[in-house]
Structures are given as structure tokens and as C-alpha cells.
Design a protein around this motif. Structure first.
Motif, mmCIF file in Angstrom:
data_model
loop_
_atom_site.group_PDB
_atom_site.id
_atom_site.type_symbol
_atom_site.label_atom_id
_atom_site.label_comp_id
_atom_site.label_asym_id
_atom_site.label_seq_id
_atom_site.Cartn_x
_atom_site.Cartn_y
_atom_site.Cartn_z
ATOM 1 N N ALA A 123 0.919 -1.281 -0.169
ATOM 2 C CA ALA A 123 -0.272 0.179 -0.352
ATOM 3 C C ALA A 123 0.975 1.105 -0.398
ATOM 4 C CB ALA A 123 -0.902 -0.118 0.897
ATOM 5 N N ALA A 124 1.926 0.769 0.281
ATOM 6 C CA ALA A 124 3.118 2.405 0.627
ATOM 7 C C ALA A 124 3.692 2.597 -1.023
ATOM 8 C CB ALA A 124 4.326 1.700 1.846
ATOM 9 N N HIS A 125 3.596 1.878 -1.784
ATOM 10 C CA HIS A 125 4.243 1.382 -2.913
ATOM 11 C C HIS A 125 3.244 1.647 -4.132
ATOM 12 C CE1 HIS A 125 7.902 0.472 -0.495
ATOM 13 N NE2 HIS A 125 7.150 -0.169 0.196
ATOM 14 N N PRO A 126 2.408 3.002 -4.328
ATOM 15 C CA PRO A 126 1.142 2.667 -5.546
ATOM 16 C C PRO A 126 2.133 1.935 -6.741
ATOM 17 C CG PRO A 126 1.879 4.830 -4.750
ATOM 18 C CD PRO A 126 3.340 3.597 -4.135
ATOM 19 N N ALA A 127 3.399 2.052 -7.268
ATOM 20 C CA ALA A 127 3.725 1.194 -8.443
ATOM 21 C C ALA A 127 3.262 0.110 -8.023
ATOM 22 C CB ALA A 127 4.827 1.706 -8.513
ATOM 23 N N ALA A 166 -0.642 2.945 -16.061
ATOM 24 C CA ALA A 166 -0.287 4.246 -15.726
ATOM 25 C C ALA A 166 -1.463 4.361 -14.092
ATOM 26 C CB ALA A 166 0.528 4.958 -16.419
ATOM 27 N N ALA A 167 -2.635 4.748 -14.788
ATOM 28 C CA ALA A 167 -3.863 4.451 -14.701
ATOM 29 C C ALA A 167 -3.868 4.359 -13.202
ATOM 30 C CB ALA A 167 -4.910 4.888 -15.129
ATOM 31 N N MET A 168 -3.881 2.731 -13.061
ATOM 32 C CA MET A 168 -4.025 2.307 -11.521
ATOM 33 C C MET A 168 -2.131 2.830 -10.330
ATOM 34 S SD MET A 168 -4.230 -1.471 -12.579
ATOM 35 C CE MET A 168 -4.657 -2.545 -11.169
ATOM 36 N N ALA A 169 -1.459 3.062 -11.433
ATOM 37 C CA ALA A 169 0.079 3.970 -9.498
ATOM 38 C C ALA A 169 -0.643 5.219 -9.499
ATOM 39 C CB ALA A 169 0.513 3.803 -11.072
ATOM 40 N N ALA A 170 -1.276 5.190 -10.608
ATOM 41 C CA ALA A 170 -1.415 7.512 -10.376
ATOM 42 C C ALA A 170 -2.544 7.424 -9.304
ATOM 43 C CB ALA A 170 -1.644 8.218 -12.138
ATOM 44 N N ALA A 171 -4.128 6.586 -9.548
ATOM 45 C CA ALA A 171 -4.896 6.236 -8.489
ATOM 46 C C ALA A 171 -4.452 6.544 -7.362
ATOM 47 C CB ALA A 171 -5.598 5.822 -8.854
ATOM 48 N N PRO A 172 -5.403 6.763 -6.405
ATOM 49 C CA PRO A 172 -4.959 7.811 -4.564
ATOM 50 C C PRO A 172 -5.412 6.222 -3.971
ATOM 51 C CG PRO A 172 -6.844 8.670 -5.587
ATOM 52 C CD PRO A 172 -6.133 8.304 -6.204
ATOM 53 N N VAL A 173 -4.080 5.353 -2.937
ATOM 54 C CA VAL A 173 -4.440 4.058 -2.462
ATOM 55 C C VAL A 173 -5.913 5.307 -1.063
ATOM 56 C CG1 VAL A 173 -3.945 2.814 -1.336
ATOM 57 C CG2 VAL A 173 -2.848 3.749 -2.690
ATOM 58 N N PRO A 174 -6.621 3.798 -1.284
ATOM 59 C CA PRO A 174 -7.610 4.662 -0.406
ATOM 60 C C PRO A 174 -7.754 4.428 1.421
ATOM 61 C CG PRO A 174 -8.366 3.166 -1.825
ATOM 62 C CD PRO A 174 -7.248 3.761 -2.146
ATOM 63 N N ALA A 175 -7.788 5.334 2.200
ATOM 64 C CA ALA A 175 -7.118 5.629 3.376
ATOM 65 C C ALA A 175 -7.528 4.570 4.086
ATOM 66 C CB ALA A 175 -7.985 6.777 4.380
ATOM 67 N N GLY A 176 -8.997 3.404 3.259
ATOM 68 C CA GLY A 176 -9.328 2.115 4.611
ATOM 69 C C GLY A 176 -8.479 1.133 4.475
ATOM 70 N N LEU A 177 -7.596 1.207 2.973
ATOM 71 C CA LEU A 177 -7.637 -0.350 2.311
ATOM 72 C C LEU A 177 -6.766 -1.227 3.339
ATOM 73 C CD1 LEU A 177 -5.514 -0.775 -1.161
ATOM 74 C CD2 LEU A 177 -4.113 -1.465 0.901
ATOM 75 N N ARG A 178 -5.975 -1.223 3.714
ATOM 76 C CA ARG A 178 -5.043 -1.624 5.125
ATOM 77 C C ARG A 178 -6.599 -2.361 5.636
ATOM 78 N NH1 ARG A 178 -2.400 2.540 3.883
ATOM 79 N NH2 ARG A 178 0.807 2.491 4.103
ATOM 80 N N TRP A 179 -7.284 -2.116 6.538
ATOM 81 C CA TRP A 179 -8.190 -2.550 7.106
ATOM 82 C C TRP A 179 -8.739 -2.735 6.688
ATOM 83 C CZ3 TRP A 179 -12.923 -2.390 8.069
ATOM 84 C CH2 TRP A 179 -13.319 -1.132 7.265
ATOM 85 N N GLN A 180 -9.144 -2.966 5.486
ATOM 86 C CA GLN A 180 -10.403 -3.905 5.140
ATOM 87 C C GLN A 180 -9.608 -4.654 4.567
ATOM 88 O OE1 GLN A 180 -11.937 -0.834 1.556
ATOM 89 N NE2 GLN A 180 -12.609 0.650 3.653
ATOM 90 N N PHE A 181 -8.245 -5.025 3.916
ATOM 91 C CA PHE A 181 -8.065 -6.061 3.258
ATOM 92 C C PHE A 181 -7.597 -6.870 4.714
ATOM 93 C CE2 PHE A 181 -7.578 -4.031 -0.860
ATOM 94 C CZ PHE A 181 -7.740 -6.032 -1.500
ATOM 95 N N ASP A 182 -7.468 -6.173 5.769
ATOM 96 C CA ASP A 182 -6.793 -7.390 7.150
ATOM 97 C C ASP A 182 -7.827 -7.646 7.221
ATOM 98 O OD1 ASP A 182 -5.839 -8.426 9.669
ATOM 99 O OD2 ASP A 182 -7.075 -6.755 10.040
ATOM 100 N N LEU A 183 -9.426 -7.261 6.900
ATOM 101 C CA LEU A 183 -10.329 -7.901 7.678
ATOM 102 C C LEU A 183 -11.038 -9.462 6.634
ATOM 103 C CD1 LEU A 183 -12.666 -8.128 9.273
ATOM 104 C CD2 LEU A 183 -14.126 -5.922 8.338
ATOM 105 N N ALA A 184 -11.095 -8.334 4.899
ATOM 106 C CA ALA A 184 -11.084 -9.774 4.190
ATOM 107 C C ALA A 184 -9.717 -10.624 4.954
ATOM 108 C CB ALA A 184 -10.837 -9.235 2.253
ATOM 109 N N GLY A 185 -9.094 -10.908 4.580
ATOM 110 C CA GLY A 185 -8.291 -11.906 4.893
ATOM 111 C C GLY A 185 -8.156 -12.712 5.925
ATOM 112 N N ARG A 186 -9.045 -12.372 7.554
ATOM 113 C CA ARG A 186 -9.320 -13.353 8.533
ATOM 114 C C ARG A 186 -11.143 -13.385 8.665
ATOM 115 N NH1 ARG A 186 -10.607 -8.651 12.192
ATOM 116 N NH2 ARG A 186 -10.095 -7.065 12.286
#
Length: 275
Positions: free
Chosen positions: A142-146, A175-195
Motif C-alpha cells: 500500500a505504501a508503494h503505489p506503482a 499507469a492509471a492504476m499507479a496514479a490513483a490514490p490508495v484509499p485510506a481504508g485499504l489496510r484495515w479492509q484487506f486485513d478484515l477480508a483476509g481473516r
């Protein structure tokens, strides 16, 4: 002397998209997505037949992040239900995508009198080590958009669709995906999806259910989708040859499945099986 309990602080309402009129339809989006990302191309079609209520999770779309909050399936289920209440939906059809499928199952089992039917798309059932690993990788990137863009291209889209892109289309998408802002909630949402794990409650779902599996899904393994269909009594399974984003790769077919199911949840879908 006994300390007084901490005062209860109600959770803020989620931002939500509301469109259309008629019977209620509640939408639950996926991890790292939003109403616009996951449902945008379908909203007009759905709103032509239903009152669509589509909340954004904290840190997605128009809902602000809630740093330090310990989010759970129960919490998301109750907050989506609160959004339905606020819009006057006594009952509703319920559609859940990816993590949203697990949220939808939790709504259906916690509040069974409210849900008329259930459609689960590329959904999380739980208990998958591979899904946990993929979620952890997404969080780490998440800290590395590219790098996150490359990872998302590799696991989020189906190989059939990706390989059919021209070099220019592929480069533009990356390129469009790399330029898109990472959602602020991505980390907790993927953590919840994984568990998240709703397997033990699937047998309690008692409404007409259609599970739509994306057979080339590299993010939520198709066995997860099939587990949902096996566990819910009477559930039917339809398969789309697509990766984790059928709304991008197979929009016309997905639209037909959704609208057909909403028109008659008890009917066998015209596209049952793999398409």
C-alpha cells in the motif's frame, strides 16, 4: 468505589449513494473499493428497478477514515443496516461483492427478517490461507503505489482479459492504476477480508441466493465462491470467465445476471453455469 462505564459513542453514519425508487436494494462493496469503483457502471440499471442504497466503508469513497477503530464484520453489517434504516428500507434485496459478500452474509444471519434475497459476487467465505497471504501482500504494498498497481493487475484481473489488451491499453491501465490514490481504508479492509470467516453461519441463510463466481479470480480464490454456494441451502451458482473485477471484464453478462435475479430471485438464472 466502582468506576463508571465509559459512555457509549454511536458510530457516525456512513456516506452513501441513494438512487432510484421502488423496492429496496442494499449494496456492500469490496476491500479497497468504493460504491463508485465496484458498482458505478451498474447503478443506473439497478436504480431503474430499485431504491438503491450503497454505503462507502470508512476510508473508502466519501466516508472518512476512522484511525484506530477496530472494524469487524458485525460492525459493518450493523452500519450498512443503519444506512438502510435511514433511507426507510424495511426490507431489501442484498448484493455483496468480495469482502462485501461476507458482510452481506452477516447481515442476513444477524437480521434475517430484513433480507429478501442475496446475491454474492466473487465473495469471501473464509478459512483460506492463500487469501490471507494475498491480503497481507496488498497491505504491504500500500505504501508503494506503482508496485501495488502491478500486483493488482496480476491478481485482480483475469488472464484472458489482460492478455487480450493491446500494449497501449495495458500500459495506460497500469499507469492509471499507479496514479490513483490508495484509499485510506485499504489496510484495515484487506486485513478484515483476509481473516473474515462466515462459513459456520452459511447454513442459517434462509433466502433465495445466487452466488456468482469469477473463475479466473486471482485475489479471492474461486473455491471461496463455491464454498458460499455449497454452504447456503438452495443457493445456485453461476460462473463468469473473469478475474476479480467482472464489472470491468464482463459488464453485460454481470448486468444480466443481477437484473434477472432481482426480477425473480426464485427463478433459475438463464446463465447458470460457466459463461
Amino acid at each position: 468505589m466502582t468506576a463508571s462505564p465509559a459512555p457509549f459513542t454511536p458510530l457516525p453514519p456512513l456516506a452513501r449513494t441513494v438512487r432510484g425508487s421502488g423496492p429496496g436494494l442494499l449494496l456492500a462493496h469490496g476491500a479497497g473499493g468504493s460504491v463508485h469503483d465496484n458498482w458505478g457502471p451498474l447503478l443506473d440499471d439497478l436504480a431503474a428497478h430499485r431504491t438503491v442504497v450503497a454505503p462507502d466503508y470508512p476510508g473508502s469513497g466519501d466516508s472518512p477514515d476512522e484511525p484506530g477503530a477496530a472494524h469487524s464484520l458485525d460492525e459493518l453489517a450493523d452500519r450498512l443496516l443503519a444506512a438502510a434504516d435511514a433511507e426507510g428500507l424495511a426490507d431489501f434485496d442484498l448484493v455483496g461483492y468480495s469482502l462485501g459478500a461476507a458482510v452481506a452474509v452477516r447481515i442476513a444471519t444477524r437480521h434475517p427478517g430484513r433480507v429478501r434475497s442475496l446475491l454474492l459476487l466473487a465473495g469471501v467465505a473464509g478459512g483460506s490461507r492463500r487469501l490471507r497471504l494475498l491480503a497481507d501482500q496488498t497491505i504491504a504494498l500500500a505504501a508503494h503505489p506503482a508496485l501495488l498497481a502491478g500486483h493488482s493487475l496480476a491478481v485482480g484481473f483475469g488472464p484472458s482479459w489482460v492478455e487480450a489488451l493491446s500494449e497501449e491499453e495495458f500500459a495506460g491501465l497500469r499507469a492509471a492504476m499507479a496514479a490513483a490514490p490508495v484509499p485510506a481504508g485499504l489496510r484495515w479492509q484487506f486485513d478484515l477480508a483476509g481473516r473474515a470467516d462466515v462459513r459456520a453461519e452459511l447454513a442459517r441463510v434462509a433466502v433465495p441466493t445466487l452466488v456468482v463466481s469469477a473463475t479466473e479470480d486471482g485475489l479471492v480464490p474461486p473455491e471461496q465462491h463455491r464454498a458460499l454456494a455449497r454452504g447456503i441451502p438452495g443457493a445456485r451458482l453461476a460462473e463468469l470467465t473473469a478475474g476479480h473485477l467482472p464489472v470491468v471484464e464482463r459488464l453485460p453478462e454481470l448486468r444480466d445476471l443481477l437484473l434477472g435475479f432481482l426480477a425473480d430471485p426464485a427463478a433459475e438464472p438463464a446463465t447458470t453455469g460457466r459463461i
